[in-house]
Scaffold this active site. Structure first.
Site, PDB file in Angstrom:
ATOM      1  N   CYS A 155       0.807  -1.233   0.000  1.00  0.00           N
ATOM      2  CA  CYS A 155       0.000   0.000   0.000  1.00  0.00           C
ATOM      3  C   CYS A 155       0.842   1.286   0.000  1.00  0.00           C
ATOM      4  CB  CYS A 155      -0.979  -0.007   1.170  1.00  0.00           C
ATOM      5  SG  CYS A 155      -0.248  -0.493   2.736  1.00  0.00           S
ATOM      6  N   HIS A 252      -2.324   7.009   3.532  1.00  0.00           N
ATOM      7  CA  HIS A 252      -0.883   7.038   3.820  1.00  0.00           C
ATOM      8  C   HIS A 252      -0.280   8.339   3.274  1.00  0.00           C
ATOM      9  CE1 HIS A 252      -1.244   3.037   5.139  1.00  0.00           C
ATOM     10  NE2 HIS A 252      -0.599   2.378   4.206  1.00  0.00           N
TER      11      HIS A 252
HETATM   12  P1  NAP Z   1      -7.241  -9.813   7.665  1.00  0.00           P
HETATM   13  O1  NAP Z   1      -8.194  -8.747   8.000  1.00  0.00           O
HETATM   14  O2  NAP Z   1      -6.526 -10.475   8.774  1.00  0.00           O
HETATM   15  O3  NAP Z   1      -8.041 -10.964   6.805  1.00  0.00           O
HETATM   16  C1  NAP Z   1      -7.441 -12.204   6.454  1.00  0.00           C
HETATM   17  C2  NAP Z   1      -8.404 -13.068   5.651  1.00  0.00           C
HETATM   18  O4  NAP Z   1      -7.736 -14.315   5.371  1.00  0.00           O
HETATM   19  C3  NAP Z   1      -9.689 -13.440   6.403  1.00  0.00           C
HETATM   20  O5  NAP Z   1     -10.773 -13.446   5.507  1.00  0.00           O
HETATM   21  C4  NAP Z   1      -9.414 -14.875   6.900  1.00  0.00           C
HETATM   22  O6  NAP Z   1     -10.595 -15.657   7.029  1.00  0.00           O
HETATM   23  C5  NAP Z   1      -8.600 -15.418   5.740  1.00  0.00           C
HETATM   24  N1  NAP Z   1      -7.784 -16.571   6.160  1.00  0.00           N
HETATM   25  C6  NAP Z   1      -6.952 -16.675   7.205  1.00  0.00           C
HETATM   26  N2  NAP Z   1      -6.420 -17.923   7.282  1.00  0.00           N
HETATM   27  C7  NAP Z   1      -6.956 -18.626   6.250  1.00  0.00           C
HETATM   28  C8  NAP Z   1      -6.814 -19.956   5.773  1.00  0.00           C
HETATM   29  N3  NAP Z   1      -6.017 -20.843   6.400  1.00  0.00           N
HETATM   30  N4  NAP Z   1      -7.512 -20.336   4.671  1.00  0.00           N
HETATM   31  C9  NAP Z   1      -8.324 -19.462   4.050  1.00  0.00           C
HETATM   32  N5  NAP Z   1      -8.519 -18.177   4.441  1.00  0.00           N
HETATM   33  C10 NAP Z   1      -7.827 -17.764   5.532  1.00  0.00           C
HETATM   34  O7  NAP Z   1      -6.116  -9.312   6.673  1.00  0.00           O
HETATM   35  P2  NAP Z   1      -6.154  -8.035   5.659  1.00  0.00           P
HETATM   36  O8  NAP Z   1      -5.670  -6.825   6.338  1.00  0.00           O
HETATM   37  O9  NAP Z   1      -7.462  -8.007   4.962  1.00  0.00           O
HETATM   38  O10 NAP Z   1      -4.996  -8.432   4.640  1.00  0.00           O
HETATM   39  C11 NAP Z   1      -5.183  -9.443   3.668  1.00  0.00           C
HETATM   40  C12 NAP Z   1      -3.964  -9.501   2.763  1.00  0.00           C
HETATM   41  O11 NAP Z   1      -3.830  -8.273   2.061  1.00  0.00           O
HETATM   42  C13 NAP Z   1      -2.660  -9.710   3.544  1.00  0.00           C
HETATM   43  O12 NAP Z   1      -1.839 -10.542   2.792  1.00  0.00           O
HETATM   44  C14 NAP Z   1      -2.114  -8.288   3.671  1.00  0.00           C
HETATM   45  O13 NAP Z   1      -0.726  -8.282   3.825  1.00  0.00           O
HETATM   46  C15 NAP Z   1      -2.564  -7.676   2.354  1.00  0.00           C
HETATM   47  N6  NAP Z   1      -2.754  -6.224   2.331  1.00  0.00           N
HETATM   48  C16 NAP Z   1      -3.512  -5.583   3.278  1.00  0.00           C
HETATM   49  C17 NAP Z   1      -3.722  -4.194   3.181  1.00  0.00           C
HETATM   50  C18 NAP Z   1      -4.606  -3.448   4.151  1.00  0.00           C
HETATM   51  O14 NAP Z   1      -4.806  -2.235   3.926  1.00  0.00           O
HETATM   52  N7  NAP Z   1      -5.155  -4.077   5.185  1.00  0.00           N
HETATM   53  C19 NAP Z   1      -3.143  -3.484   2.132  1.00  0.00           C
HETATM   54  C20 NAP Z   1      -2.388  -4.156   1.186  1.00  0.00           C
HETATM   55  C21 NAP Z   1      -2.211  -5.526   1.303  1.00  0.00           C
HETATM   56  P3  NAP Z   1     -11.313 -15.929   8.471  1.00  0.00           P
HETATM   57  O15 NAP Z   1     -12.095 -14.683   8.801  1.00  0.00           O
HETATM   58  O16 NAP Z   1     -12.174 -17.089   8.201  1.00  0.00           O
HETATM   59  O17 NAP Z   1     -10.214 -16.172   9.462  1.00  0.00           O
END
Ligand code: NAP
Length: 361
Positions: A155, A252
């Site tokens: 990001c 950001h």
């Molecule tokens: P998050 O809120 O923690 O969500 C993670 C997701 O992954 C949830 O839907 C979770 O499902 C699922 N998950 C976890 N373990 C799993 C498994 N074993 N099998 C299948 N699904 C699983 O994370 P986030 O912030 O959205 O980030 C998601 C990704 O995007 C990450 O790789 C992060 O680095 C990247 N990212 C995030 C941002 C941001 O602004 N947040 C920006 C750029 C990139 P459950 O609810 O069922 O546990």
């Protein structure tokens, strides 16, 4: 008549996944078809599986949808699958989806630096998607089940690389860039995220892995493609990054200093004008989510500010301000981008719109 494409979302219950649900809920090109998450959520209705944390309410059509496990066989009818998966599991799952013939647009870091995977900020290097389009068309013509992965950048990279891309396009190589970020809390996701007590009245001068990502991703995004469709870094560019978490919900802000390879460097007015004039390809392709204007160059001395400027063009544009000479480098400026739109789910949707416009699906 508009033909809608079927879209799946992996990690649909998470922070990025929820943004995908919202952005796709009234999209003219995509129909939200399948929702996947971990086995903890699978089998539940979306409204019961998700801990919804958006200001808009859960879209009605998504509430009764049953969440499935992230297995390719559940998603075979999808034209595109957006991934907001936890990076602990994203790598293998996304590879399995691609091997099953699916097109995956991923937010996770796992495949970003693979030399055959495009790392795309849609306002900067949508031309890298031409490789994906070629691969998918070849597989289709040969009747081979071969999908593809496209990665969205980190990001903070997404904001920085837009003005850098506009300047490199106009003036050639930027040999040195120093960037200090002030990153919003939402960028850390929900689990484990940033604890309220830790960030209140505070700045956290460390975000695990973030500086490395900024220092490596920009060269790939501004780089080229070899005849063998391998992505090649742009040479001659060194970036030094320092990353901080601040008590802002979204947006950001980054303080950037740059030095051009060309000597003498372009004038201050030429630098500002190059950013103002920059038009990204999704704009010319008429993509639904493309910003009206890619870079807003602001003249007010105290802008951009996250709360006031992050939603410009629905969060798809970047704002640049305080462009001025730098006594060590050539110029310095501030850039602001919406981290969960341009830096995450929004970029994924705009990439898919661009792929659609280029004939990939
Ligand atoms: P998050 O809120 O923690 O969500 C993670 C997701 O992954 C949830 O839907 C979770 O499902 C699922 N998950 C976890 N373990 C799993 C498994 N074993 N099998 C299948 N699904 C699983 O994370 P986030 O912030 O959205 O980030 C998601 C990704 O995007 C990450 O790789 C992060 O680095 C990247 N990212 C995030 C941002 C941001 O602004 N947040 C920006 C750029 C990139 P459950 O609810 O069922 O546990």
């Amino acid at each position: 008549m508009t033909v809608t494409k079927k879209a799946g979302v992996l990690g649909a219950t998470g922070s990025v996944g929820q943004k995908f649900i919202l952005l796709l809920s009234e999209h003219p090109d995509f129909e939200l078809y399948k929702l996947g998450a971990s086995e903890r959520s699978a089998g539940k209705k979306y409204e019961n599986a998700v801990k919804w944390r958006q200001t808009a309410t859960v879209p009605e059509f998504a509430k009764p949808k049953v969440v499935v496990e992230c297995k390719p066989e559940e998603f075979l009818d999808c034209d595109v699958v957006f991934s907001g998966l936890d990076s602990d599991v994203a790598g293998d799952i996304e590879t399995a989806f691609s091997d099953a013939g699916l097109l995956v647009v991923s937010n996770a870091k796992n495949h970003r630096m693979d030399d055959d995977v495009p790392l795309v900020v849609p306002l900067v290097n949508p031309n890298h998607l031409d490789v994906t389009v070629r691969k998918l068309k070849t597989a289709k013509a040969q009747n081979v089940k071969k999908g593809s992965i496209v990665c969205i950048s980190n990001c903070s990279t997404a904001g920085l690389v837009v003005p850098l891309g506009a300047l490199v396009e106009k003036f050639g190589t930027i040999s040195q860039c120093m960037v200090t970020t002030m990153q919003a809390i939402s960028g850390a996701g929900f689990a484990p995220g940033v604890l309220g007590f830790d960030i209140l009245d505070n700045v956290i001068p460390y975000i695990s892995g973030e500086e490395d990502k900024l220092e490596t991703e920009v060269s790939k995004i501004l780089g080229g493609v070899s005849e063998a469709d391998v992505f090649v870094d742009r040479p001659g560019m060194t970036i030094s990054a320092q990353c901080n978490r601040v008590a802002v919900s979204d947006g950001h802000l980054e303080c950037v200093s740059i030095k051009f390879e060309q000597s003498p460097p372009p004038s201050l007015e030429e630098v500002k004008q190059a950013m103002r004039d920059y038009v990204c390809e999704p704009q010319t392709l008429g993509c639904f989510s493309a910003p009206q204007h890619t870079i807003y160059v602001l003249d007010e001395p105290d802008r951009p500010q996250p709360r006031l400027d992050r939603d410009r063009d629905n969060g798809y544009a970047v704002s640049v301000g305080r462009v001025r000479p730098d006594p060590i480098f050539d110029y310095k400026f501030i850039v602001l981008s919406h981290n969960t739109i341009l830096g995450a789910a929004g970029a994924g949707v705009l990439i898919a719109e661009t792929l659609l416009a280029k004939g990939a699906m």
